[in-house]
Design a protein around this motif. Structure first.
Motif, PDB file in Angstrom:
ATOM      1  N   THR A 385     -53.157  96.310  49.013  1.00 45.93           N
ATOM      2  CA  THR A 385     -52.298  95.415  48.246  1.00 45.93           C
ATOM      3  C   THR A 385     -52.187  94.088  48.976  1.00 45.93           C
ATOM      4  N   ASN A 386     -51.855  93.047  48.248  1.00 47.57           N
ATOM      5  CA  ASN A 386     -51.839  91.694  48.811  1.00 47.57           C
ATOM      6  C   ASN A 386     -50.506  91.379  49.483  1.00 47.57           C
ATOM      7  N   LEU A 387     -50.572  90.602  50.551  1.00 43.21           N
ATOM      8  CA  LEU A 387     -49.399  89.976  51.151  1.00 43.21           C
ATOM      9  C   LEU A 387     -49.566  88.470  51.016  1.00 43.21           C
ATOM     10  N   SER A 388     -48.572  87.788  50.466  1.00 41.69           N
ATOM     11  CA  SER A 388     -48.672  86.345  50.265  1.00 41.69           C
ATOM     12  C   SER A 388     -48.071  85.599  51.453  1.00 41.69           C
ATOM     13  N   PHE A 389     -48.384  84.304  51.522  1.00 47.11           N
ATOM     14  CA  PHE A 389     -47.859  83.484  52.615  1.00 47.11           C
ATOM     15  C   PHE A 389     -46.335  83.413  52.531  1.00 47.11           C
ATOM     16  N   ARG A 390     -45.782  83.461  51.299  1.00 41.08           N
ATOM     17  CA  ARG A 390     -44.324  83.370  51.155  1.00 41.08           C
ATOM     18  C   ARG A 390     -43.635  84.614  51.723  1.00 41.08           C
ATOM     19  N   GLN A 391     -44.242  85.774  51.535  1.00 38.89           N
ATOM     20  CA  GLN A 391     -43.678  86.995  52.111  1.00 38.89           C
ATOM     21  C   GLN A 391     -43.682  86.926  53.628  1.00 38.89           C
ATOM     22  N   LEU A 419     -54.940  89.708  53.045  1.00 36.36           N
ATOM     23  CA  LEU A 419     -54.456  88.342  53.251  1.00 36.36           C
ATOM     24  C   LEU A 419     -55.512  87.371  52.770  1.00 36.36           C
ATOM     25  N   THR A 420     -55.082  86.252  52.215  1.00 37.75           N
ATOM     26  CA  THR A 420     -56.027  85.182  51.910  1.00 37.75           C
ATOM     27  C   THR A 420     -56.120  84.259  53.118  1.00 37.75           C
ATOM     28  N   GLU A 421     -57.138  83.379  53.117  1.00 37.26           N
ATOM     29  CA  GLU A 421     -57.297  82.436  54.224  1.00 37.26           C
ATOM     30  C   GLU A 421     -56.109  81.469  54.293  1.00 37.26           C
ATOM     31  N   THR A 422     -55.565  81.103  53.120  1.00 37.69           N
ATOM     32  CA  THR A 422     -54.400  80.223  53.092  1.00 37.69           C
ATOM     33  C   THR A 422     -53.213  80.901  53.761  1.00 37.69           C
ATOM     34  N   THR A 423     -53.031  82.187  53.470  1.00 33.00           N
ATOM     35  CA  THR A 423     -51.923  82.932  54.067  1.00 33.00           C
ATOM     36  C   THR A 423     -52.017  82.916  55.579  1.00 33.00           C
ATOM     37  N   MET A 424     -53.217  83.103  56.118  1.00 28.44           N
ATOM     38  CA  MET A 424     -53.392  83.155  57.572  1.00 28.44           C
ATOM     39  C   MET A 424     -52.970  81.857  58.239  1.00 28.44           C
ATOM     40  N   LEU A 425     -53.174  80.740  57.552  1.00 24.68           N
ATOM     41  CA  LEU A 425     -52.956  79.446  58.198  1.00 24.68           C
ATOM     42  C   LEU A 425     -51.580  78.866  57.929  1.00 24.68           C
TER      43      LEU A 425
END
Length: 558
Positions: A385-391, A419-425
């Motif tokens: 499942t996905n985790l977003s940068f906001r979480q 995780l997406t690359e945006t989330t990581m950064l």
């Protein structure tokens, strides 16, 4: 290849024989040898690093042996802290010292440089349309915002979303839809010319950057021209298709913020245009957005009423030829709008913060469904499942997540977070601590949509990532586009060199499957095997069709 390209030779004193062999081979191949470099700052501008492991690099010594050297490319935009970090960015070739003849080294360096340029290009441009990618557009926007301080002019960002595109996709198929996207991009480029920089950020979403504008009215006029692009129908495969676009716009410096923040504002304005059924909406900083407020209220109400559902798409292990896991994808069964996919509400959920309570619900439901798999006799099938940068920016969520998982009473080795690359950064350092805590519990971490964002390999190595997922925009071009073939091969090799698994998304035909099989891809998911389905349908599919998988091609009759 031009031999004037600088080559940095990073060697250690302990292996003088290898040092001499490399130096002779480089000189014989016509390269300038920079010598035994200990300061990483010296090689920031080099293209290729030839790296020999030292006794300090115990991990690499164990993996490759002291008699081996490797060639790696570097990302000049990243500030490196150690020589080891260069090697960690992507081993392109591994050679024994006695194999470093000039002609062999020439070919190896040539391949390394070619792969580097290929990966750099794919990170800046969309593979389908040739427009800028997310990374390329962000860099162009950053430069445009900097230029405002010099020329005193305005900058506008416009987000475009095609109305009815999903219906076209479902009715005509992916090939037809991709052709339509190509025609839309051509018409946008033809209309705007050098006035704008255009990007496709995935699916049917486009961004336009307008620079050196004299006024807000000038931006409005260009937005009107963009809207007129869709007045005439598109001719695709002898079919006449009419489509329109919702346009959101933000003006800098009327609205202040970074490139990422302005893109989010433009994206939110686009959703406002869609919600109010108007073609163009301009975001104004400080203005009250009734639609956004209503959407936030609707999302919270949907959560209380239990209107959200999870659909699952299987992931197939190519080596074992069975179902290895599945990805959880949220849906909103709206009382009046019907079943809504994430693209209709996730952005609003993230911008409003509602994604955090929704995230709690998703994790709780995933754990329940993991128990359903066990009850069905599927003990080793994992769920991602996905985790977003906001979480990951929410401190209470980060603190609560490890505890929630421990209390879930499920096998956490079968749980995966994407995780997406945006989330990581974009998430704070505390989120990295959270990810390390959950991986210590057995949860695995994967990097989703690899190649469409703007992370570097140095960033990837900072996170406990075990799997890289190749974005469908690359998968669907293999065997049709030589560059896409090379990119996918490079990603697979890169992941394996870093001891990571590879999952290819969006697999839809036997040609793509055979290419991935032949190039060592570990797992695949896509419509060739199954579209996203409710859990009970996936269980039926596993029982009747996909266990074991017929890798010559499985069509589900859809």
């Amino acid at each position: 290849m031009q031999n004037t390209i600088e080559i940095a030779v990073c060697l250690c004193i302990e292996h003088s024989v290898v040092t001499e062999t490399l130096s002779r081979a480089l000189s014989g191949a016509g390269f300038t040898v920079l010598g035994n470099i200990q300061d990483p700052g010296v090689i920031d501008d080099t293209t290729v690093v030839i790296f020999q492991p030292s006794t300090r690099s115990s991990h690499y010594l164990m993996q490759y042996g002291s008699r081996k050297a490797w060639i790696a490319y570097i990302d000049p935009s990243v500030q490196h802290q150690s020589l080891e970090s260069y090697a960690a960015q992507g081993i392109r070739e591994v050679l024994y010292a006695d194999e470093l003849a000039p002609h062999r080294l020439q070919r190896s360096v040539d391949r390394a440089i070619k792969q580097q340029h290929m990966l750099q290009r794919q990170s800046h441009y969309d593979g389908l349309t040739g427009l800028l990618s997310n990374r390329g557009f962000l860099e162009a926007t950053d430069q445009a915002l900097f230029n405002v301080g010099v020329n005193g002019r305005m900058v506008a960002l416009l987000a475009l979303d095609l109305r009815g595109f999903n219906d076209i996709n479902q009715h005509y198929g992916f090939s037809f839809a991709d052709q339509l996207l190509s025609f839309v991009s051509l018409r946008l480029k033809s209309t705007l010319g050098p006035l704008a920089k255009i990007a496709r950020l995935g699916g049917d979403e486009f961004f336009v950057l307008l620079e050196q504008l004299s006024s807000i009215d000038a931006a409005q006029r260009v937005a009107t021209r963009i809207r007129a692009v869709f007045d005439d129908p598109f001719r695709v495969h002898n079919e006449s298709v009419r489509i329109s676009a919702d346009i959101g716009m933000v003006i800098y410096p009327e609205t202040m913020g970074s490139a990422e923040e302005l893109m989010r504002h433009a994206h939110a304005a686009m959703h406002t245009a869609k919600g109010r059924d108007i073609s163009i909406y301009r975001y104004e900083q400080g203005a009250v957005d009734d639609w956004s407020e209503n959407m936030e209220q609707a999302l919270r109400l949907a959560l209380r009423r239990g209107e959200f559902e999870l659909f699952y798409q299987p992931k197939v292990c190519l080596r074992q030829r069975n179902i290895l896991g599945m990805e959880a994808l949220i849906r909103w069964r709206h009382p009046t709008q019907g079943l809504l996919s994430p693209q209709h509400f996730i952005t609003a959920a993230e911008s409003s913060g509602v994604i955090v309570p929704i995230g709690y619900w998703i994790i709780e439901q995933v754990c329940k469904d993991m128990q359903t798999l066990v009850d069905h006799g599927l003990f080793d099938v994992s769920i991602a499942t996905n985790l977003s940068f906001r979480q990951l920016q929410d401190e209470p969520f980060c603190k609560a997540l490890p505890r929630l998982l421990q209390e879930a009473n499920v096998n956490l080795n079968c749980l995966e977070f994407e995780l997406t690359e945006t989330t990581m950064l974009t998430e704070p350092e505390s989120a990295l601590d959270t990810l390390n805590q959950v991986t210590a519990l057995g949860v695995t971490i994967s990097l989703d949509d690899f190649g469409t964002g703007y992370s570097s390999l140095a960033h990837i190595r900072q996170y406990p990532i075990s799997t890289i997922k190749i974005d469908r925009s690359f998968t669907q071009r293999v065997s049709l586009d030589h560059e896409a073939d090379s990119i996918v091969r490079s990603i697979i090799n890169l992941a394996h060199d870093l001891n990571m698994q590879v999952v290819a998304e969006g697999v839809e035909d036997d040609t793509q499957l055979n290419f991935l099989l032949g190039n060592g891809c570990d797992q695949v998911q896509g419509y060739l095997f199954s579209e996203p389905r409710p859990m009970w349908e996936v269980l039926q599919l596993i029982d009747k069709i996909l266990l074991p998988v017929n890798l010559s091609g499985v069509h589900t009759g859809q």
